[in-house]
Design an enzyme around this catalytic site. Structure first.
Site: not given
Length: 589
Positions: A281, A244
């Site tokens: 990401e 993330d």
């Protein structure tokens, strides 16, 4: 069982609270405290730091009563695996399916999710991406407020349920990617800083202090995250980790943490003789994220893949016409052509949303499969005020158009749960914070955020249990023709992608895109995807010897010419045995 250990370098006295009784611990020179007290699976334990209240283990594998309470001893080696021949899942050639355990089924558990794995196999999925499962306070939430990074959320079924889920996936030929959050912990139940310098105020993130990756004590902090990755990949047999927001990992060391993690996972892959991968990401549009590591540390970060949000944005604007906020730049008439040839629309160009130039060009020869593209994700749907899916914004025909562009493109496609049948349920932002002050602040903040952006409608209250219930998939929709038709379309597009080399090619810069009004032609080798986004039928001029592949939304005009209906799409190519067979299996409608 291994002895209980904990890193608490700044504490003068640490005691193990085991099944309610205190036991002294011995401090080592490295700041690690150890206890020889006998533990067994199921034992509850915590740590008392300098006489304070008991705190759960930072490396806890189970928090059955929530992250504020005692940890539970779990023996991960006790599970009887059935995937001994499994050798991993490759991002190259993958079809990813992102799902949230809590809203994938009414039960909201890993065991219930496993009951739908055959649906994913039949769809053509190869890699199931689970949104974060790390334990967080309350029952429901997206998972990005996790505070026990090693523990599986109890409401999902806990550690053994995740092992069963991964095992069930592998027995069906499905890989598993787990979304992990290394850049922050949630606001409630985060006790890490009481144990040691896990965070630093030298950097700030949208969630507060940054994780300490380069200051004093950061060697052990980095080890904490590396060991966390090892646990998911080794003990739970997970095949890949989605990292993330890596742009919020602040690190001034010569070897950035992301590069160290990549090297660590590659070494673990060799040791386990199983393919392991990382998918990042990142908001940087920096291709060096996926450039392989080189000798002597010179090269890229060595991550195997990364999300390509610019592709999503360009496809979204094409299909919906929305141009507010960060979509504004993608109203450019050349945006579609650019993102179907390179994953970064912003590759050193001006970003009006950021008010500066952004990104960097992708190096020649970089394969497109390293970039994960999508029409919908948890972020792009859930961060809308009312959590509208694409199925709430466009016609079923346009959904089919979007699917055709995604599933015949040069990138690794990712679907968001329910996308394949045009799920009618929204996917909204929901929380279950236990502290009244925090719960009220989140609810008020959500309303204020969207009011600032001019949203006039009602914003669902994240704390209302009905918000999560409304976001739960309705599997009975698959019996309805309008949903079943779209599902068949997705299935056949995935089969086309696998059968036709042109459509699975990941060579960047080789896609020709032309637009004439509302008609879009996307040429991939000898095959062309034709979309009619206009309001009228458009004749499809097929040269002699060509056939339509996997057509949808076509008919014959009075003069015998084949035409594409408004919001229709076809894939066409040369005659051939495989193609002729697929033509006979055209999707209905």
């Amino acid at each position: 069982m291994q002895p209980i250990r904990v890193w608490a370098p700044t504490r003068d006295d640490v005691r193990l609270v085991l099944d309610g009784a205190d036991h002294p611990m011995c401090r080592g020179d490295d700041g690690w405290w150890t206890s020889d007290a006998a533990v067994r699976p199921g034992s509850r334990y915590a740590f008392r730091l300098d006489g304070g209240d008991p705190r759960p283990d930072p490396r806890s594998l189970s928090q059955p009563d929530g992250p504020h309470e005692a940890s539970e001893v779990v023996d991960l080696d006790a599970y009887d695996w059935h995937d001994t021949d499994w050798r991993g899942s490759w991002l190259k050639g993958a079809i990813i399916y992102e799902l949230h355990v809590g809203t994938f089924t009414d039960e909201g558990t890993l065991d219930a999710a496993a009951e739908h794995l055959d649906h994913l196999v039949d769809l053509g999925v190869t890699l199931v991406e689970l949104m974060p499962v790390a334990a967080f306070p309350g029952e429901r939430g997206w998972g990005y407020d996790g505070v026990s990074p090693y523990a599986v959320h109890a409401a999902y079924g806990g550690a053994v349920a995740l092992q069963r889920f991964v095992d069930a996936c592998h027995q069906r030929g499905l890989g598993v990617c787990l979304d992990v959050v290394h850049n922050h912990l949630g606001p409630s139940g985060n006790y890490l800083q009481e144990f040691g310098p896990y965070f630093t105020d030298r950097y700030s993130t949208p969630w507060g202090w940054a994780v300490n990756l380069d200051g004093a004590g950061s060697d052990e902090v980095r080890r904490y995250l590396l060991d966390n990755a090892t646990s998911w990949l080794r003990d739970f047999h997970v095949d890949a980790l989605r990292l993330d927001a890596v742009h919020e990992l602040y690190d001034a060391r010569a070897q950035p943490f992301l590069e160290e993690l990549s090297a660590h996972v590659d070494a673990l892959s060799d040791a386990l003789d199983r393919r392991l991968e990382l998918i990042a990401e990142s908001d940087r549009n920096d291709p060096r994220t996926v450039v392989p590591r080189a000798a002597h540390g010179f090269g890229g970060m060595g991550v195997h893949g990364q999300w390509a949000d610019d592709v999503h944005h360009a496809l979204h604007v094409l299909l919906t016409g929305e141009t507010q906020g960060y979509y504004a730049d993608f109203a450019d008439v050349d945006a579609l052509a650019k993102v179907l040839n390179t994953p970064f629309f912003h590759d050193g160009t001006w970003s009006s949303f950021r008010g500066r130039h952004h990104g960097r060009p992708v190096a020649p020869g970089t394969p497109g499969w390293r970039f994960v593209a999508s029409l919908q994700t948890h972020d792009q749907v859930g961060n809308r005020a009312a959590g509208q899916r694409l199925s709430h914004l466009v016609s079923p025909g346009r959904l089919a158009c979007g699917a055709a562009l995604l599933l015949t493109g040069p990138y690794t496609p990712m679907l968001f749960m329910g996308e394949e049948w045009g799920a009618s349920t929204p996917w909204q932002y929901f929380t279950d914070h236990q502290e009244p002050e925090l719960a009220d602040a989140v609810s008020r903040g959500r309303r204020a955020e969207f009011a600032q952006h001019g949203w006039q409608g009602s914003v669902p209250d994240p704390q209302d249990p009905q918000t999560a219930i409304a976001s739960t998939l309705r599997w009975d929709e698959l019996t309805k023709p309008e949903h079943d038709d779209l599902l068949h379309w997705y299935r056949w597009l995935i089969r086309l992608r696998r059968a036709i080399p042109d459509l699975q090619s990941s060579a960047l810069g080789s896609t020709a895109v032309t637009r004439e009004g509302g008609v879009v032609h996307v040429r991939r080798g000898a095959h062309t995807v034709v979309l009619n986004l206009s309001a009228a039928d458009v004749p499809l001029d097929l040269p002699h010897g060509e056939v339509v592949l996997g057509s949808r939304g076509t008919s014959e005009l009075p003069d015998g010419t084949e035409a594409i209906h408004p919001d229709g799409v076809v894939v066409r190519g040369p005659n051939g045995g495989t193609e002729a067979h697929l033509m006979e299996q055209r999707s209905r409608g």
